[in-house]
Design a protein around this motif. Structure first.
Motif, PDB file in Angstrom:
ATOM      1  N   VAL A   1       0.849  -1.187   0.000  1.00  0.00           N
ATOM      2  CA  VAL A   1       0.000   0.000   0.000  1.00  0.00           C
ATOM      3  C   VAL A   1       0.885   1.237   0.000  1.00  0.00           C
ATOM      4  CG1 VAL A   1      -1.792   1.264   1.223  1.00  0.00           C
ATOM      5  CG2 VAL A   1      -1.803  -1.232   1.249  1.00  0.00           C
ATOM      6  N   SER A   2       0.593   2.156  -0.930  1.00  0.00           N
ATOM      7  CA  SER A   2       1.382   3.384  -1.025  1.00  0.00           C
ATOM      8  C   SER A   2       1.094   4.303   0.158  1.00  0.00           C
ATOM      9  CB  SER A   2       1.058   4.098  -2.339  1.00  0.00           C
ATOM     10  OG  SER A   2       1.581   5.410  -2.332  1.00  0.00           O
ATOM     11  N   PRO A   3       2.123   4.834   0.793  1.00  0.00           N
ATOM     12  CA  PRO A   3       1.882   5.789   1.895  1.00  0.00           C
ATOM     13  C   PRO A   3       1.152   7.034   1.412  1.00  0.00           C
ATOM     14  CG  PRO A   3       4.215   5.720   1.296  1.00  0.00           C
ATOM     15  CD  PRO A   3       3.568   4.578   0.589  1.00  0.00           C
ATOM     16  N   TRP A   4       1.328   7.388   0.130  1.00  0.00           N
ATOM     17  CA  TRP A   4       0.607   8.540  -0.419  1.00  0.00           C
ATOM     18  C   TRP A   4      -0.896   8.268  -0.444  1.00  0.00           C
ATOM     19  CZ3 TRP A   4       2.716  13.162  -1.008  1.00  0.00           C
ATOM     20  CH2 TRP A   4       4.098  13.268  -1.189  1.00  0.00           C
ATOM     21  N   ASP A   5      -1.271   7.045  -0.826  1.00  0.00           N
ATOM     22  CA  ASP A   5      -2.689   6.697  -0.847  1.00  0.00           C
ATOM     23  C   ASP A   5      -3.267   6.662   0.562  1.00  0.00           C
ATOM     24  OD1 ASP A   5      -3.158   6.454  -3.613  1.00  0.00           O
ATOM     25  OD2 ASP A   5      -2.173   4.495  -3.637  1.00  0.00           O
ATOM     26  N   ILE A   6      -2.463   6.218   1.523  1.00  0.00           N
ATOM     27  CA  ILE A   6      -2.914   6.243   2.917  1.00  0.00           C
ATOM     28  C   ILE A   6      -3.138   7.682   3.373  1.00  0.00           C
ATOM     29  CG2 ILE A   6      -2.237   5.743   5.293  1.00  0.00           C
ATOM     30  CD1 ILE A   6      -0.752   3.303   4.277  1.00  0.00           C
ATOM     31  N   ALA A   7      -2.218   8.583   2.975  1.00  0.00           N
ATOM     32  CA  ALA A   7      -2.364   9.997   3.343  1.00  0.00           C
ATOM     33  C   ALA A   7      -3.619  10.599   2.711  1.00  0.00           C
ATOM     34  CB  ALA A   7      -1.126  10.774   2.905  1.00  0.00           C
ATOM     35  N   LEU A   8      -3.885  10.255   1.442  1.00  0.00           N
ATOM     36  CA  LEU A   8      -5.087  10.762   0.782  1.00  0.00           C
ATOM     37  C   LEU A   8      -6.344  10.222   1.445  1.00  0.00           C
ATOM     38  CD1 LEU A   8      -4.097  10.594  -3.002  1.00  0.00           C
ATOM     39  CD2 LEU A   8      -4.528  12.654  -1.656  1.00  0.00           C
ATOM     40  N   CYS A   9      -6.321   8.948   1.829  1.00  0.00           N
ATOM     41  CA  CYS A   9      -7.483   8.359   2.501  1.00  0.00           C
ATOM     42  C   CYS A   9      -7.705   9.006   3.867  1.00  0.00           C
ATOM     43  CB  CYS A   9      -7.270   6.860   2.647  1.00  0.00           C
ATOM     44  SG  CYS A   9      -8.666   5.977   3.385  1.00  0.00           S
ATOM     45  N   ALA A  10      -6.630   9.240   4.605  1.00  0.00           N
ATOM     46  CA  ALA A  10      -6.749   9.894   5.913  1.00  0.00           C
ATOM     47  C   ALA A  10      -7.261  11.321   5.758  1.00  0.00           C
ATOM     48  CB  ALA A  10      -5.393   9.889   6.622  1.00  0.00           C
ATOM     49  N   THR A  11      -6.757  12.019   4.734  1.00  0.00           N
ATOM     50  CA  THR A  11      -7.237  13.372   4.467  1.00  0.00           C
ATOM     51  C   THR A  11      -8.717  13.356   4.121  1.00  0.00           C
ATOM     52  OG1 THR A  11      -5.057  14.038   3.658  1.00  0.00           O
ATOM     53  CG2 THR A  11      -6.914  15.426   3.047  1.00  0.00           C
ATOM     54  N   GLY A  12      -9.113  12.390   3.285  1.00  0.00           N
ATOM     55  CA  GLY A  12     -10.523  12.272   2.928  1.00  0.00           C
ATOM     56  C   GLY A  12     -11.412  12.024   4.132  1.00  0.00           C
ATOM     57  N   THR A  13     -10.945  11.198   5.065  1.00  0.00           N
ATOM     58  CA  THR A  13     -11.718  10.935   6.279  1.00  0.00           C
ATOM     59  C   THR A  13     -11.885  12.203   7.112  1.00  0.00           C
ATOM     60  OG1 THR A  13     -10.854   8.670   6.320  1.00  0.00           O
ATOM     61  CG2 THR A  13     -11.836   9.515   8.350  1.00  0.00           C
ATOM     62  N   ALA A  14     -10.792  12.968   7.259  1.00  0.00           N
ATOM     63  CA  ALA A  14     -10.859  14.219   8.015  1.00  0.00           C
ATOM     64  C   ALA A  14     -11.760  15.229   7.313  1.00  0.00           C
ATOM     65  CB  ALA A  14      -9.450  14.794   8.184  1.00  0.00           C
ATOM     66  N   VAL A  15     -11.655  15.306   5.981  1.00  0.00           N
ATOM     67  CA  VAL A  15     -12.495  16.228   5.205  1.00  0.00           C
ATOM     68  C   VAL A  15     -13.968  15.886   5.384  1.00  0.00           C
ATOM     69  CG1 VAL A  15     -13.175  16.824   2.848  1.00  0.00           C
ATOM     70  CG2 VAL A  15     -10.771  16.848   3.485  1.00  0.00           C
ATOM     71  N   ALA A  16     -14.300  14.594   5.299  1.00  0.00           N
ATOM     72  CA  ALA A  16     -15.692  14.170   5.444  1.00  0.00           C
ATOM     73  C   ALA A  16     -16.226  14.503   6.836  1.00  0.00           C
ATOM     74  CB  ALA A  16     -15.810  12.671   5.161  1.00  0.00           C
ATOM     75  N   GLY A  17     -15.431  14.224   7.870  1.00  0.00           N
ATOM     76  CA  GLY A  17     -15.885  14.503   9.237  1.00  0.00           C
ATOM     77  C   GLY A  17     -16.087  15.979   9.500  1.00  0.00           C
ATOM     78  N   GLU A  18     -15.150  16.804   9.053  1.00  0.00           N
ATOM     79  CA  GLU A  18     -15.234  18.239   9.297  1.00  0.00           C
ATOM     80  C   GLU A  18     -16.435  18.853   8.589  1.00  0.00           C
ATOM     81  OE1 GLU A  18     -12.100  21.992   9.252  1.00  0.00           O
ATOM     82  OE2 GLU A  18     -11.973  20.463   7.691  1.00  0.00           O
ATOM     83  N   ASN A  19     -16.643  18.481   7.338  1.00  0.00           N
ATOM     84  CA  ASN A  19     -17.752  19.061   6.588  1.00  0.00           C
ATOM     85  C   ASN A  19     -19.100  18.491   7.025  1.00  0.00           C
ATOM     86  OD1 ASN A  19     -16.729  20.930   4.244  1.00  0.00           O
ATOM     87  ND2 ASN A  19     -15.259  19.256   4.365  1.00  0.00           N
ATOM     88  N   ALA A  20     -19.108  17.265   7.537  1.00  0.00           N
ATOM     89  CA  ALA A  20     -20.341  16.720   8.113  1.00  0.00           C
ATOM     90  C   ALA A  20     -20.774  17.548   9.324  1.00  0.00           C
ATOM     91  CB  ALA A  20     -20.135  15.265   8.507  1.00  0.00           C
ATOM     92  N   LEU A  21     -19.803  18.040  10.101  1.00  0.00           N
ATOM     93  CA  LEU A  21     -20.112  18.909  11.237  1.00  0.00           C
ATOM     94  C   LEU A  21     -20.752  20.212  10.772  1.00  0.00           C
ATOM     95  CD1 LEU A  21     -19.930  19.641  14.237  1.00  0.00           C
ATOM     96  CD2 LEU A  21     -17.589  20.425  13.829  1.00  0.00           C
ATOM     97  N   VAL A  22     -20.218  20.788   9.695  1.00  0.00           N
ATOM     98  CA  VAL A  22     -20.799  22.023   9.155  1.00  0.00           C
ATOM     99  C   VAL A  22     -22.241  21.786   8.711  1.00  0.00           C
ATOM    100  CG1 VAL A  22     -20.637  23.761   7.333  1.00  0.00           C
ATOM    101  CG2 VAL A  22     -18.562  22.919   8.435  1.00  0.00           C
ATOM    102  N   LEU A  23     -22.476  20.693   7.999  1.00  0.00           N
ATOM    103  CA  LEU A  23     -23.828  20.394   7.526  1.00  0.00           C
ATOM    104  C   LEU A  23     -24.784  20.152   8.696  1.00  0.00           C
ATOM    105  CD1 LEU A  23     -23.099  18.049   4.476  1.00  0.00           C
ATOM    106  CD2 LEU A  23     -24.038  20.368   4.412  1.00  0.00           C
ATOM    107  N   ALA A  24     -24.300  19.490   9.743  1.00  0.00           N
ATOM    108  CA  ALA A  24     -25.149  19.233  10.908  1.00  0.00           C
ATOM    109  C   ALA A  24     -25.557  20.540  11.577  1.00  0.00           C
ATOM    110  CB  ALA A  24     -24.419  18.331  11.894  1.00  0.00           C
ATOM    111  N   VAL A  25     -24.607  21.471  11.724  1.00  0.00           N
ATOM    112  CA  VAL A  25     -24.914  22.772  12.332  1.00  0.00           C
ATOM    113  C   VAL A  25     -25.938  23.522  11.504  1.00  0.00           C
ATOM    114  CG1 VAL A  25     -23.964  25.038  12.885  1.00  0.00           C
ATOM    115  CG2 VAL A  25     -22.718  22.978  13.545  1.00  0.00           C
ATOM    116  N   LEU A  26     -25.749  23.542  10.183  1.00  0.00           N
ATOM    117  CA  LEU A  26     -26.675  24.249   9.305  1.00  0.00           C
ATOM    118  C   LEU A  26     -28.058  23.607   9.318  1.00  0.00           C
ATOM    119  CD1 LEU A  26     -24.384  24.937   6.203  1.00  0.00           C
ATOM    120  CD2 LEU A  26     -25.048  26.549   7.979  1.00  0.00           C
ATOM    121  N   PHE A  27     -28.104  22.279   9.380  1.00  0.00           N
ATOM    122  CA  PHE A  27     -29.387  21.573   9.315  1.00  0.00           C
ATOM    123  C   PHE A  27     -30.196  21.740  10.599  1.00  0.00           C
ATOM    124  CE2 PHE A  27     -32.012  17.747   9.839  1.00  0.00           C
ATOM    125  CZ  PHE A  27     -32.717  17.756   8.650  1.00  0.00           C
TER     126      PHE A  27
END
Length: 293
Positions: free
Chosen positions: A1-27
């Motif tokens: 497994v490429s460490p770059w792909d792991i970094a992208l996956c970890a970034t994607g997880t953080a991005v999803a969690g952070e923006n889910a919080l924004v949507l929850a506040v707005l909703f």
């Protein structure tokens, strides 16, 4: 497994969690129903899907056995649609800020919630159409020599996307320059009419200009190098170059909530109420002025 792909996956997880919080506040906050917050919600939804797309791309590449071309094209389409919607939402926010200053007297009557919903829906349909392109033939699965750095998108199609992105960025920059001019003019007019608040107005204008620099600077640093590289490079270039430029581009979706959502006083207030049920005594609810761009 490429460490770059792991970094992208970890970034994607953080991005999803952070923006889910924004949507929850707005909703869950009825007071946040203005057109401006609808556009912020559109941006958060796009970035949430982008984060999920990064995770899905990792799963398709390393977890799905046997490999599936349909799944690979679907994951690529999700990323294209999500990042397209993210950039278009940023452009829509820019246009909204420009109109709020240029047509300050009629803005609230013209920019109704229904009109904004219709524009956002149209924008999302367009971006979903972009996301379907890999499934409709914009792919190089049958001819690997034609692949771009955005596999499975072909090099010619990636160049079209990159040029379109650069044109949208140029439009955003032009709009923000106009916003800057209008804000300066408003500040001068207010200072002439009310000399005693000139200092406060100057502070507000400086804050607005720093916000503009933060918005354009962050967006340019994250996306411009990757867009230019996708114009000149193809799949034969070392993958490390692609990863090193794609990671900052994806981090833009991690930064967007901080710039557009968490710095907003109304959203800050809702977050404080949701987290601890109170608002700090030091919290400032100063009304937004025309210079707070």
């Amino acid at each position: 497994v490429s460490p770059w792909d792991i970094a992208l996956c970890a970034t994607g997880t953080a991005v999803a969690g952070e923006n889910a919080l924004v949507l929850a506040v707005l909703f869950y906050t009825p007071s946040l129903r203005a057109p401006m917050f609808l556009l912020i919600g559109s941006l958060a939804l796009a970035d949430l899907l982008a984060g999920l797309g990064l995770v899905a791309n990792f799963a398709v590449r390393y977890l799905l056995r046997p490999p599936s071309e349909a799944a690979e094209l679907a994951a690529a389409g999700l990323l294209l649609a999500a990042f397209s919607a993210s950039v278009c939402s940023l452009l829509a926010i820019t246009v909204d800020r420009y109109l709020s200053l240029y047509n300050a007297l009629t803005y609230h009557s013209e920019r109704t919630l229904g009109f904004t919903c219709a524009m956002v829906l149209l924008m999302w349909l367009l971006c979903l159409g972009v996301g379907l392109l890999p499934l409709l033939g914009w792919n190089c699965l049958r001819d690997h020599s034609a692949c771009s750095i955005l596999r499975p998108v072909t090099k010619d199609n990636a160049a079209v996307l990159a040029v379109t992105f650069l044109l949208l960025f140029a439009l955003m920059m032009q709009l923000y320059l106009q916003i800057c001019k209008i804000a300066f003019r408003h500040a001068q007019q207010i200072a002439v009419q009310h000399q005693f608040i000139a200092t406060a107005q100057a502070t507000s204008t400086r804050k607005g200009l720093s916000t503009l620099s933060l918005i354009l600077g962050t967006f340019a640093l994250c996306w411009i190098p990757f867009a230019i590289y996708s114009l000149v490079a193809d799949s034969s270039y070392p993958a490390v170059y692609t990863y090193s430029l794609a990671l900052p581009a994806t981090c833009n979706s991690l930064i967007n909530p901080i710039i557009y959502a968490f710095r907003n006083p109304d959203i800050q207030k809702s977050l404080w109420l949701a987290c601890c049920g109170c608002i700090p005594s030091t919290f400032s609810s100063r009304p937004r002025t025309s210079s707070d761009v």
